[in-house]
Design a protein around this motif. Structure first.
Motif, short mmCIF file in Angstrom:
data_model
loop_
_atom_site.label_atom_id
_atom_site.label_comp_id
_atom_site.label_asym_id
_atom_site.label_seq_id
_atom_site.Cartn_x
_atom_site.Cartn_y
_atom_site.Cartn_z
N SER A 17 -16.81 9.48 -15.34
CA SER A 17 -16.21 8.50 -14.44
C SER A 17 -15.65 9.23 -13.23
O SER A 17 -15.15 10.36 -13.36
N LEU A 18 -15.71 8.60 -12.08
CA LEU A 18 -15.13 9.21 -10.89
C LEU A 18 -13.63 8.93 -10.87
O LEU A 18 -13.20 7.78 -10.74
N GLY A 19 -12.84 9.98 -11.05
CA GLY A 19 -11.40 9.86 -10.91
C GLY A 19 -11.00 10.18 -9.49
O GLY A 19 -11.53 11.12 -8.88
N THR A 20 -10.07 9.42 -8.94
CA THR A 20 -9.80 9.51 -7.50
C THR A 20 -8.43 10.11 -7.16
O THR A 20 -7.96 9.97 -6.04
N MET A 21 -7.81 10.80 -8.11
CA MET A 21 -6.50 11.40 -7.83
C MET A 21 -6.61 12.49 -6.77
O MET A 21 -5.64 12.79 -6.07
N ARG A 22 -7.78 13.11 -6.61
CA ARG A 22 -7.94 14.24 -5.68
C ARG A 22 -8.39 13.81 -4.29
O ARG A 22 -8.87 14.64 -3.53
N TYR A 23 -8.25 12.56 -3.93
CA TYR A 23 -8.60 12.15 -2.57
C TYR A 23 -7.58 12.73 -1.58
O TYR A 23 -6.60 12.11 -1.24
N LEU A 24 -7.84 13.95 -1.15
CA LEU A 24 -6.90 14.62 -0.26
C LEU A 24 -7.41 14.70 1.17
O LEU A 24 -6.68 15.08 2.06
N ALA A 25 -8.68 14.36 1.35
CA ALA A 25 -9.29 14.51 2.68
C ALA A 25 -9.23 13.19 3.43
O ALA A 25 -8.41 12.33 3.18
N SER A 26 -10.15 13.02 4.35
CA SER A 26 -10.16 11.84 5.19
C SER A 26 -10.83 10.67 4.48
O SER A 26 -11.53 10.83 3.48
N GLU A 27 -10.63 9.50 5.05
CA GLU A 27 -11.27 8.30 4.53
C GLU A 27 -12.80 8.43 4.53
O GLU A 27 -13.45 8.10 3.53
N HIS A 44 -18.50 3.93 -13.00
CA HIS A 44 -17.09 3.62 -13.27
C HIS A 44 -16.22 4.47 -12.36
O HIS A 44 -16.33 5.70 -12.36
N ILE A 45 -15.36 3.81 -11.60
CA ILE A 45 -14.44 4.49 -10.70
C ILE A 45 -13.02 4.13 -11.12
O ILE A 45 -12.68 2.95 -11.25
N GLU A 46 -12.20 5.17 -11.31
CA GLU A 46 -10.83 4.98 -11.76
C GLU A 46 -9.86 5.42 -10.68
O GLU A 46 -9.95 6.53 -10.16
N THR A 47 -8.95 4.53 -10.32
CA THR A 47 -7.94 4.83 -9.31
C THR A 47 -6.59 4.43 -9.87
O THR A 47 -6.45 4.14 -11.05
N ALA A 48 -5.58 4.44 -9.02
CA ALA A 48 -4.23 4.06 -9.46
C ALA A 48 -3.38 3.75 -8.25
O ALA A 48 -3.58 4.30 -7.16
N ARG A 49 -2.41 2.90 -8.47
CA ARG A 49 -1.45 2.56 -7.42
C ARG A 49 -0.74 3.81 -6.91
O ARG A 49 -0.42 3.92 -5.73
N GLY A 50 -0.54 4.79 -7.78
CA GLY A 50 0.22 5.97 -7.42
C GLY A 50 -0.59 7.10 -6.82
O GLY A 50 -0.04 8.16 -6.51
N TYR A 51 -1.91 6.91 -6.63
CA TYR A 51 -2.76 7.99 -6.11
C TYR A 51 -2.87 7.93 -4.59
O TYR A 51 -3.96 7.77 -4.03
N ASN A 53 -3.55 7.19 -1.00
CA ASN A 53 -4.33 6.14 -0.35
C ASN A 53 -5.61 5.79 -1.11
O ASN A 53 -6.52 5.17 -0.56
N SER A 54 -5.68 6.19 -2.36
CA SER A 54 -6.92 6.05 -3.11
C SER A 54 -7.42 4.61 -3.19
O SER A 54 -8.60 4.33 -2.98
N GLU A 55 -6.53 3.67 -3.50
CA GLU A 55 -6.97 2.28 -3.59
C GLU A 55 -7.50 1.79 -2.25
O GLU A 55 -8.53 1.10 -2.19
N GLN A 56 -6.81 2.14 -1.16
CA GLN A 56 -7.27 1.70 0.16
C GLN A 56 -8.62 2.32 0.50
O GLN A 56 -9.51 1.64 1.04
N PHE A 57 -8.82 3.60 0.22
CA PHE A 57 -10.09 4.25 0.50
C PHE A 57 -11.22 3.61 -0.30
O PHE A 57 -12.32 3.38 0.23
N LEU A 58 -10.96 3.34 -1.58
CA LEU A 58 -11.98 2.70 -2.41
C LEU A 58 -12.29 1.30 -1.89
O LEU A 58 -13.46 0.88 -1.85
N GLY A 59 -11.26 0.59 -1.46
CA GLY A 59 -11.48 -0.73 -0.88
C GLY A 59 -12.35 -0.67 0.37
O GLY A 59 -13.26 -1.51 0.55
#
Length: 376
Positions: A17-27, A44-51, A53-59
């Motif tokens: 599954s793609l975990g998105t906690m490491r989204y440290l770069a640009s959109e 399957h992509i897993e994100t979190a409210r606490g990661y 901008n991860s939710e916004q990037f995935l959106g």
């Protein structure tokens, strides 16, 4: 890419599954990672409210269009437990808005780590009311939880019968949560393994000693195979900050077979080497030394020492040890230099380890600048 049934959810998830906690770069780079993951077969992509901008990037990625229809792409987001069900309802709606979707395939309570948080979950008027209402309204399809908790809390959370899946830590180099994996399997819950490369031992950058012991396999490959050879484990988190990093799972993602005799020999070799290297100083991880009057997480401290001494995993030990006293309930316990030589733990240790001495040795080996969680 191999696909597996995610327990009673009946979703067929990719082995990674793609975990998105490491989204440290640009959109734009985040969107490239998502697209590349899907092209490799990850569904399957897993994100979190606490990661961050991860939710916004995935959106943004979803709105831009992806090489997989929404009904075939499974999304999970996570929200921390809380005592207030109204606050939980608002958080769920906010996450849906950030993602730009009408529903979540999976929703997880994020970091069910303490007995107090478990009481919030068990409260018949608490936050789970909002979660169940969201499910009834079609905003959520399946409910689970993620955890960094002690084993006893994880087992109790699984036993509440409120969850269809669990995200937890379980690796070749840390098998403490094996009973939780087995209990989840007995209840037909999906099992999602958190961060097997990083939390599993910083296996992207293994020390030479560990590399030699694992040959002809890499330590990361052996860890992945250890996990995916278990049919009760559905999917492994893979966090990529750059698209090229995804290539590292290609040799494993399509394998669904049991461990080969050569793989098992490599694992046996690791076990034997650790016993020989540590001798009478080896902590067997029985946990009978707890509780510690000074709140030192003795077993985890000594596990990190085991790995540093036996496999030269000092960098990993430093990475984890330096989080003590800086990560709250995500990594509880005080540093080993808090030991007062009270001796409370000594008669409870079946190996008769000189625990205060080993604690001081671990602190000398691993202490340094403090660390925090990535999204602490």
């Amino acid at each position: 890419m191999h696909y597996r049934r995610f327990g009673q959810t009946n979703l067929q998830l990719s082995a990674f599954s793609l975990g998105t906690m490491r989204y440290l770069a640009s959109e734009p780079e985040a969107i490239q990672v998502i697209r590349q993951a899907i092209e490799l077969g990850i569904n399957h992509i897993e994100t979190a409210r606490g990661y961050g901008n991860s939710e916004q990037f995935l959106g943004k990625a979803l709105r831009a269009g992806l090489p997989l229809p929404r009904q075939q792409l499974y999304l999970t987001t996570k929200i921390p437990p809380m005592p207030d069900r109204a606050a939980m309802a608002a958080c769920i709606d906010e996450s849906l808005d950030r993602l730009g979707v009408d529903y979540l395939d999976c929703f997880a309570i994020h970091g069910l780590n303490t007995w107090e948080q478990l009481r919030w979950i068990e409260d018949p008027n608490g936050c789970m009311v909002a979660v169940q209402q969201a499910k009834a309204a079609g905003k959520i399809r399946h409910i689970g939880f993620s955890t960094h908790a002690p084993l006893e809390i994880i087992l109790q959370a699984i036993s509440t019968e409120q969850f269809e899946f669990v995200n937890l830590h379980y690796y070749l180099f840390n098998q403490r949560n094996r009973p939780a994996v087995e209990l989840a399997q007995s209840k037909d819950m999906g099992v999602f393994i958190i961060s097997p490369a990083d939390k599993g031992g910083m296996l992207f950058t293994p020390p030479p000693t560990l590399q030699t012991l694992c040959q002809p396999f890499t330590p990361l490959e052996l860890n992945y195979r250890f996990l995916l050879s278990d049919p009760g484990i559905t999917t492994l988190s893979f966090g990529a900050a750059h698209p090229a990093e995804l290539d590292q799972i290609l040799s494993i993602a399509d394998r669904n077979d049991a461990l080969t005799s050569e793989e098992q020999r490599a694992i046996d070799r690791l076990i034997l080497h650790q016993k020989a290297a540590l001798g009478t100083d080896r902590c067997s991880q029985c946990f009978q030394c707890l509780p510690c009057p000074e709140a030192i997480n003795i077993p985890e401290v000594l596990r990190l020492r085991n790995l540093a001494v036996a496999y030269d995993m000092t960098a990993f030990g430093q990475y984890r040890y330096r989080m003590f006293e800086n990560a709250g309930h995500w990594f509880p316990g005080r540093k080993a230099n808090r030991c007062t030589d009270c001796g409370d733990c000594l008669p409870r240790c079946p190996e008769q380890l000189e625990i205060p001495k080993l604690l001081r040795d671990t602190h000398d080996r691993l202490n340094g600048a403090s660390r925090r969680r990535l999204w602490g």
